[in-house]
Write a protein that holds these residues in place. Structure first.
Motif, PDB file in Angstrom:
ATOM      1  N   GLN A  31       3.465  25.720  53.454  1.00 21.97           N
ATOM      2  CA  GLN A  31       2.792  24.524  52.520  1.00 21.97           C
ATOM      3  C   GLN A  31       3.694  23.531  52.072  1.00 21.97           C
ATOM      4  N   VAL A  32       3.111  22.377  52.219  1.00 24.44           N
ATOM      5  CA  VAL A  32       3.982  21.418  51.924  1.00 24.44           C
ATOM      6  C   VAL A  32       3.299  20.734  50.580  1.00 24.44           C
ATOM      7  N   ARG A  33       4.039  20.427  49.619  1.00 24.61           N
ATOM      8  CA  ARG A  33       3.345  19.655  48.487  1.00 24.61           C
ATOM      9  C   ARG A  33       4.181  18.606  48.307  1.00 24.61           C
ATOM     10  N   GLU A  34       3.549  17.549  47.918  1.00 20.71           N
ATOM     11  CA  GLU A  34       4.186  16.162  47.525  1.00 20.71           C
ATOM     12  C   GLU A  34       4.264  16.005  46.208  1.00 20.71           C
ATOM     13  N   LYS A  35       5.672  15.779  46.056  1.00 21.12           N
ATOM     14  CA  LYS A  35       5.868  15.730  44.315  1.00 21.12           C
ATOM     15  C   LYS A  35       5.745  14.109  44.036  1.00 21.12           C
ATOM     16  N   LYS A  36       4.984  14.011  43.068  1.00 22.39           N
ATOM     17  CA  LYS A  36       4.774  12.469  42.971  1.00 22.39           C
ATOM     18  C   LYS A  36       5.101  12.019  41.550  1.00 22.39           C
ATOM     19  N   GLY A  37       5.882  10.696  41.482  1.00 23.48           N
ATOM     20  CA  GLY A  37       6.327  10.495  40.277  1.00 23.48           C
ATOM     21  C   GLY A  37       5.199   9.870  39.242  1.00 23.48           C
ATOM     22  N   PRO A  38       5.589   9.767  37.926  1.00 25.97           N
ATOM     23  CA  PRO A  38       4.401   9.476  37.004  1.00 25.97           C
ATOM     24  C   PRO A  38       3.587   8.356  37.114  1.00 25.97           C
ATOM     25  N   LEU A  39       4.391   7.137  37.851  1.00 23.90           N
ATOM     26  CA  LEU A  39       3.458   5.933  38.022  1.00 23.90           C
ATOM     27  C   LEU A  39       2.636   6.290  39.468  1.00 23.90           C
ATOM     28  N   ARG A  40       2.903   7.037  40.218  1.00 26.06           N
ATOM     29  CA  ARG A  40       2.115   7.486  41.470  1.00 26.06           C
ATOM     30  C   ARG A  40       1.049   8.409  41.132  1.00 26.06           C
ATOM     31  N   ALA A  41       1.447   9.398  40.234  1.00 22.21           N
ATOM     32  CA  ALA A  41       0.305  10.253  39.784  1.00 22.21           C
ATOM     33  C   ALA A  41      -0.654   9.748  38.762  1.00 22.21           C
ATOM     34  N   ALA A  42      -0.235   8.468  38.247  1.00 26.70           N
ATOM     35  CA  ALA A  42      -1.410   7.853  37.335  1.00 26.70           C
ATOM     36  C   ALA A  42      -2.251   7.179  38.036  1.00 26.70           C
ATOM     37  N   ILE A  43      -2.339   7.138  39.664  1.00 33.45           N
ATOM     38  CA  ILE A  43      -3.569   6.460  40.261  1.00 33.45           C
ATOM     39  C   ILE A  43      -4.699   6.948  39.992  1.00 33.45           C
ATOM     40  N   PRO A  44      -5.685   6.220  39.473  1.00 32.47           N
ATOM     41  CA  PRO A  44      -6.858   7.078  39.204  1.00 32.47           C
ATOM     42  C   PRO A  44      -7.792   7.256  40.408  1.00 32.47           C
ATOM     43  N   TYR A  45      -8.538   8.640  40.287  1.00 24.51           N
ATOM     44  CA  TYR A  45      -9.754   8.800  41.603  1.00 24.51           C
ATOM     45  C   TYR A  45     -10.733   7.968  41.189  1.00 24.51           C
ATOM     46  N   MET A  46     -11.204   6.736  41.866  1.00 19.15           N
ATOM     47  CA  MET A  46     -12.174   6.050  41.570  1.00 19.15           C
ATOM     48  C   MET A  46     -13.213   6.279  42.512  1.00 19.15           C
ATOM     49  N   PRO A  47     -14.349   5.548  42.528  1.00 17.04           N
ATOM     50  CA  PRO A  47     -15.537   5.551  43.629  1.00 17.04           C
ATOM     51  C   PRO A  47     -15.194   4.800  44.416  1.00 17.04           C
ATOM     52  N   PHE A  48     -15.116   4.925  45.711  1.00 19.29           N
ATOM     53  CA  PHE A  48     -14.886   4.296  46.922  1.00 19.29           C
ATOM     54  C   PHE A  48     -15.065   2.684  47.000  1.00 19.29           C
ATOM     55  N   PRO A  49     -16.045   2.243  46.480  1.00 16.46           N
ATOM     56  CA  PRO A  49     -16.460   0.751  46.517  1.00 16.46           C
ATOM     57  C   PRO A  49     -15.410   0.010  45.206  1.00 16.46           C
ATOM     58  N   VAL A  50     -15.070   0.793  44.329  1.00 10.71           N
ATOM     59  CA  VAL A  50     -14.308   0.279  43.395  1.00 10.71           C
ATOM     60  C   VAL A  50     -12.672   0.096  43.758  1.00 10.71           C
ATOM     61  N   ALA A  51     -12.569   1.316  44.828  1.00 10.60           N
ATOM     62  CA  ALA A  51     -11.257   1.415  45.076  1.00 10.60           C
ATOM     63  C   ALA A  51     -10.919   0.226  46.334  1.00 10.60           C
ATOM     64  N   VAL A  52     -11.871  -0.031  47.019  1.00 15.35           N
ATOM     65  CA  VAL A  52     -11.978  -0.958  48.344  1.00 15.35           C
ATOM     66  C   VAL A  52     -11.788  -2.511  47.374  1.00 15.35           C
ATOM     67  N   ILE A  53     -12.569  -2.700  46.344  1.00 18.95           N
ATOM     68  CA  ILE A  53     -12.333  -3.840  45.636  1.00 18.95           C
ATOM     69  C   ILE A  53     -10.898  -4.136  45.191  1.00 18.95           C
ATOM     70  N   CYS A  54     -10.161  -2.912  44.661  1.00 17.10           N
ATOM     71  CA  CYS A  54      -8.956  -3.137  44.003  1.00 17.10           C
ATOM     72  C   CYS A  54      -7.882  -3.547  45.199  1.00 17.10           C
ATOM     73  N   LEU A  55      -8.243  -2.730  46.429  1.00 12.55           N
ATOM     74  CA  LEU A  55      -7.215  -2.926  47.452  1.00 12.55           C
ATOM     75  C   LEU A  55      -7.573  -4.470  47.802  1.00 12.55           C
ATOM     76  N   PHE A  56      -8.673  -5.017  47.822  1.00 17.70           N
ATOM     77  CA  PHE A  56      -8.718  -6.346  48.443  1.00 17.70           C
ATOM     78  C   PHE A  56      -8.077  -7.237  47.183  1.00 17.70           C
ATOM     79  N   LEU A  57      -8.337  -6.861  45.880  1.00 16.72           N
ATOM     80  CA  LEU A  57      -7.537  -7.887  44.831  1.00 16.72           C
ATOM     81  C   LEU A  57      -6.110  -7.503  44.883  1.00 16.72           C
ATOM     82  N   ASN A  58      -5.434  -6.403  45.132  1.00 14.78           N
ATOM     83  CA  ASN A  58      -4.095  -6.282  45.329  1.00 14.78           C
ATOM     84  C   ASN A  58      -3.504  -7.017  46.591  1.00 14.78           C
ATOM     85  N   THR A  59      -4.318  -7.198  47.611  1.00 14.29           N
ATOM     86  CA  THR A  59      -3.919  -7.701  48.640  1.00 14.29           C
ATOM     87  C   THR A  59      -3.589  -9.258  48.575  1.00 14.29           C
TER      88      THR A  59
END
Length: 131
Positions: A31-59
């Motif tokens: 079993q492999v577990r990814e150890k996330k730092g506090p910034l990476r672990a703070a990424i919220p679980y958003m609805p898919f359309p909102v996440a796509v909009i955030c990706l577009f804005l970040n790009t």
């Protein structure tokens, strides 16, 4: 003949031990577990359309999608930091957005911003259809 056998079965055969007939890795669960730092672990679980909009804005504007995603935490989006207060997670996302904006001048923040947006899409919650 090679004096140093490469696998366990040939070593057992060279030592005169009977072969068990099973592969050396059979029955082993890894079993492999990814150890996330506090910034990476703070990424919220958003609805898919909102996440796509955030990706577009970040790009196109580094850090803007991360800034918008910080407000989804205040709207109840969960993160991988359940033991931290909502405001603390909000400020962690704001800090990530500021890091992306301030380091975008040297391209590091822009690349980080795009990867951050891709992580948001990967962590996105798919919408349920009413079919």
């Amino acid at each position: 003949m090679d004096p140093f056998p490469k696998d366990g079965e040939s070593a057992a055969a060279a030592a005169g031990e009977p072969s068990r007939g099973a592969a050396p890795s059979s029955g082993v669960v890894v079993q492999v577990r990814e150890k996330k730092g506090p910034l990476r672990a703070a990424i919220p679980y958003m609805p898919f359309p909102v996440a796509v909009i955030c990706l577009f804005l970040n790009t196109f504007v580094p850090g803007l999608g991360t800034f918008v995603s910080a407000f989804t935490v205040l709207c109840g989006a969960r993160t991988d930091l359940p033991d931290r207060h909502m405001c603390c997670v909000f400020w962690l996302n704001i800090a990530a957005a500021l890091i992306q904006i301030l380091t975008a001048i040297v391209m590091v923040g822009w690349i980080m911003s795009i990867f951050w947006g891709m992580d948001m899409v990967i962590l996105a919650i798919p919408l349920k259809s009413n079919l």
